[in-house]
Scaffold this motif. Sequence first.
Motif, PDB file in Angstrom:
ATOM      1  N   GLU A 145       0.736  -1.110  -0.003  1.00 35.66           N
ATOM      2  CA  GLU A 145       0.098  -0.090  -0.037  1.00 35.66           C
ATOM      3  C   GLU A 145       0.692   1.418  -0.091  1.00 35.66           C
ATOM      4  O   GLU A 145       0.427   2.267  -0.431  1.00 35.66           O
ATOM      5  CB  GLU A 145      -1.062   0.179   1.233  1.00 35.66           C
ATOM      6  CG  GLU A 145      -1.820  -1.034   1.173  1.00 35.66           C
ATOM      7  CD  GLU A 145      -3.162  -0.589   0.150  1.00 35.66           C
ATOM      8  OE1 GLU A 145      -3.685   0.275   0.341  1.00 35.66           O
ATOM      9  OE2 GLU A 145      -3.115  -1.493  -0.714  1.00 35.66           O
ATOM     10  N   ALA A 167       2.640   4.756   0.568  1.00 36.39           N
ATOM     11  CA  ALA A 167       2.159   5.944   1.199  1.00 36.39           C
ATOM     12  C   ALA A 167       0.609   5.957   1.363  1.00 36.39           C
ATOM     13  O   ALA A 167       0.307   6.854   2.148  1.00 36.39           O
ATOM     14  CB  ALA A 167       2.757   6.895   0.444  1.00 36.39           C
ATOM     15  N   VAL A 168      -0.030   5.189   0.706  1.00 37.23           N
ATOM     16  CA  VAL A 168      -1.362   4.967   0.716  1.00 37.23           C
ATOM     17  C   VAL A 168      -2.223   4.233   1.862  1.00 37.23           C
ATOM     18  O   VAL A 168      -3.222   4.674   2.258  1.00 37.23           O
ATOM     19  CB  VAL A 168      -1.959   4.516  -0.340  1.00 37.23           C
ATOM     20  CG1 VAL A 168      -3.703   4.732  -0.639  1.00 37.23           C
ATOM     21  CG2 VAL A 168      -1.315   5.108  -1.754  1.00 37.23           C
ATOM     22  N   PRO A 220      -2.348   5.377   5.154  1.00 35.64           N
ATOM     23  CA  PRO A 220      -3.105   6.048   6.202  1.00 35.64           C
ATOM     24  C   PRO A 220      -4.625   6.160   5.112  1.00 35.64           C
ATOM     25  O   PRO A 220      -5.640   6.018   5.948  1.00 35.64           O
ATOM     26  CB  PRO A 220      -2.548   7.439   6.074  1.00 35.64           C
ATOM     27  CG  PRO A 220      -1.124   7.068   5.812  1.00 35.64           C
ATOM     28  CD  PRO A 220      -1.137   6.100   4.899  1.00 35.64           C
ATOM     29  N   ALA A 221      -4.745   6.278   3.895  1.00 30.08           N
ATOM     30  CA  ALA A 221      -5.972   6.554   3.401  1.00 30.08           C
ATOM     31  C   ALA A 221      -6.721   5.105   3.359  1.00 30.08           C
ATOM     32  O   ALA A 221      -8.066   5.104   3.419  1.00 30.08           O
ATOM     33  CB  ALA A 221      -5.720   7.128   1.828  1.00 30.08           C
ATOM     34  N   THR A 222      -6.106   4.052   3.181  1.00 30.89           N
ATOM     35  CA  THR A 222      -6.803   2.677   3.175  1.00 30.89           C
ATOM     36  C   THR A 222      -7.219   2.547   4.557  1.00 30.89           C
ATOM     37  O   THR A 222      -8.614   2.130   4.796  1.00 30.89           O
ATOM     38  CB  THR A 222      -5.911   1.524   2.781  1.00 30.89           C
ATOM     39  OG1 THR A 222      -5.007   2.139   1.522  1.00 30.89           O
ATOM     40  CG2 THR A 222      -6.661   0.287   2.588  1.00 30.89           C
ATOM     41  N   LEU A 229       0.823   3.303  12.733  1.00 33.83           N
ATOM     42  CA  LEU A 229       1.939   3.553  11.861  1.00 33.83           C
ATOM     43  C   LEU A 229       3.077   3.196  12.467  1.00 33.83           C
ATOM     44  O   LEU A 229       3.109   3.561  14.010  1.00 33.83           O
ATOM     45  CB  LEU A 229       1.838   5.125  11.246  1.00 33.83           C
ATOM     46  CG  LEU A 229       0.736   5.315  10.437  1.00 33.83           C
ATOM     47  CD1 LEU A 229       0.893   6.821  10.088  1.00 33.83           C
ATOM     48  CD2 LEU A 229       1.189   4.707   9.108  1.00 33.83           C
ATOM     49  N   LEU A 244      -4.259   7.030  13.942  1.00 33.02           N
ATOM     50  CA  LEU A 244      -3.070   5.884  13.301  1.00 33.02           C
ATOM     51  C   LEU A 244      -2.011   5.743  14.044  1.00 33.02           C
ATOM     52  O   LEU A 244      -1.215   4.774  13.655  1.00 33.02           O
ATOM     53  CB  LEU A 244      -2.511   6.866  11.746  1.00 33.02           C
ATOM     54  CG  LEU A 244      -3.580   6.987  10.782  1.00 33.02           C
ATOM     55  CD1 LEU A 244      -3.062   7.855   9.927  1.00 33.02           C
ATOM     56  CD2 LEU A 244      -3.604   5.610  10.068  1.00 33.02           C
ATOM     57  N   PRO A 284      -1.533  10.385   0.043  1.00 35.53           N
ATOM     58  CA  PRO A 284      -1.734   9.176  -0.355  1.00 35.53           C
ATOM     59  C   PRO A 284      -2.200   8.696  -1.369  1.00 35.53           C
ATOM     60  O   PRO A 284      -3.626   8.417  -1.491  1.00 35.53           O
ATOM     61  CB  PRO A 284      -2.625   8.681   1.127  1.00 35.53           C
ATOM     62  CG  PRO A 284      -3.150   9.933   1.276  1.00 35.53           C
ATOM     63  CD  PRO A 284      -2.491  11.065   0.788  1.00 35.53           C
TER      64      PRO A 284
END
Lengths: 539, 270
Positions: free
Chosen positions: A372, A374-375, A377-379, A539, B55, B88
């Motif tokens: 995934e 850098a994506v 966080p969005a996922t 993260l 997060l 992102p």
Amino acid sequence: MLYARTDLRRKRRSLSENTLQLVALAVVGLFGAVFVVAASFGAYLAGEALTAGSLDAPRSATSGARSAAAALWLGIAAVVALRTVTQNATLDGTGGLLTTVSHRDVAAGVALSEFFGLLAYLGLPAVAVAVAFAFGAGSAASALLVLLAIGSIAATGLLAGVVVGFAVRNLTVRSAFVARHRAAIWIVLFVAYLGAFVTGVAESVTAPLLSVARGLPIAWYGDLALAAVAGNASAVRAGFAVGLTVLGTPLLVALLVRLAGVLWYADPVAPAAGSGSSADRSTVDRRTALTGGVFDRVAPRPVASVAAKSWLRATRAPIKLVFVAYPAFLLVGPLSDAVETGAVSAYLVVLLAVYGAWATGAAFTLNPLGDEGAVVPATVLSGLDGRQFVAGLLLCGAAVGAPVTGGAVLLAGLLSPLSALGSALVAAVAVALCVGAAGLAVGVGTAFPRFEAARITRSRRAVVPSLTAFATYSLVLLVGSVPGLLAQLPPVAEFVGRIADVSVLTVGLAGLAATLVLAGGAGWLGFRYAARSFEEYTL
Amino acid sequence: MASEPAIETSGLSKRYGGTTAVESLDLSIPSGAVYGFLGPNGAGKTTTMEMLTTLTRPTAGTARVAGESIDRRERVVPAIGYLPEEPPLFEELTGREQLSYIAGLRDLPEPAATKRIDDLLARFDLAEDIGKRIGAYSRGMKQKTGIVQALLHEPRVLFLDEPTSGLDPRAARVVRETIADLTADEATIFLSTHILPVVDELADTVGVLADGELVAEGAPEALKRRAESDGERTLEDVFLDVTGEDAYAGAPDTTNPENEGPDATRERSA
């Protein structure tokens, strides 16, 4: 020169930081040393025989030298051309470099760096062979001439390879067709390369090629190497060989500089989903809609979205999946035998099933979070639950892998000594293994993720699964597939049947059941673990 | 504005081994407000945003976002949008594919989702390039696509990390106008940026973080007014004062009761 020095330093550091490559290099070095000793001994004997006139056919010595010279030249040119296309023609920090020094200097630096790199591998063996030959021939001049010939072959062959590489790279950035179908072209070339070995065509291609090359000026370097000892070596050809180097080198350098300038200052054509023209856009939209539509029909929208995304990314950057093809080389031997003998062995059928399942799991699911990038966080913040995310990845892998593997195994089984029922059973095991492998892979990949990109080629980095994930996944899958697949092999089934006093069919079914339980269990555990990890991911 | 704060933290802390990234952060941000979150590099701004967006888990303290505890990710995420510093996005997808993908993950109903995407694309002047692969986008185009992605589901609380970074003046203005429009719709914006004029223009409240601690907080004008003892001051002067080693040289007495009130500011020892 400064570029070449810096480039070599970077390569050396990159190599020293990669333990696996160092170990591989050490192994190659070990075998290489044995080869160099053998080659030197051979050169010594050849030199001795040539001087003593004890060779049966002196003419064949010159002919052999010409063939060797042509083969070495072609080999160097081919390897360097491939390295140029995949690595060297793409600069790191192009803008900064080209605004600091001229593209002529950089192009020359690229070639020089490659030359010194080649020297590191070829230098010592060349000196050893040349000195041994000179000793055998009792002629010090021979050592110099052999070295001159090898050095000339290296210089001109390398430059020709670099020029061809730059020409091909120009084609890829200037031809819309090539840019659009680059992935497909690479796949076709890879399959052709693999196919050439499997079918034994490789030899029938290289033999005529070498035959032609023997008649080309590049073969004259053979005459140069033997000029001091072989009476039938043509002095004129040897002289022309020197002339070829003297004239050819600057010519090739000029060509290289020209092609490098054209490449580095080019406005590359955009691939299909990049030009932005209305025609391209509609084509891309249609493909995207088709991909999404296929998955939408079989899964809820969030799951289908994950599957479609994975499929689109893979088709547009297939280099990330190149690792899946590596174990396919294990199939080369059995496939080659099948082509040669015209008979498909049961062993090949089993191997196809294991490889198909392995590839299905490895392709899309062996690094679910790392892929995934850098994506993440969005996922994670999209509200998608873990089961949906994992199911999407599984769907993408299994939707392609299971039918292809099942079909290939069934077809191969029917062509093999296996019965129709046995073939169907192995195909069923293969399909079940594909699904189980995808579940297993997603669990293992979640437990051993890899987020940092690895260097695929010098200019391309991609996030590929970790080595630990590879090893664990492969081992568990292999263990799980053993009972189901081995039980379908007649000798194994008969042996087990005799011991257990049951029929061959019973052994086959029992093996199938065992593999289904093992693969299904591992897949289910992997699925659950990955889904829970996704939901708890931080993260 | 609603009475319940959109973001509320109490003693929120994050430590990595022996390193403290955020220390006892207490915030209370009302709904519909723009909160400008300032601080030097490494001050703990991104860590704070990652904790508030679920997060990253805090080491200590509690926080509620949109009325939900950050311990309950599944309840927080439908209400928030987040644009990290690095947008992102998948480079292999086109802009439209990326946005459709996120809409799909969120299971936004069609055709409303497509209309929402088209409206936002038009607003951010992206419609023309949306068929190109993201890998070919400029930094500004990626940033705009990232913002559109964060806005797709009309979040009640939006976390933006350097949203105007890499944008041309026109695009930066669109972002500022969008933020203003969102607050008119009662959305809350948590805005982290180094571009102080943006904060000065948009923020209702500014919080300054240094070494993981909130060293100053208040309305921009109040912060500037309080630091005007030696002439006219900008928000930049205030920022440099409170985050520098001589942060409090010449600063007003924070214990002065006259500082309390609607425009009150607070300062803490770093």
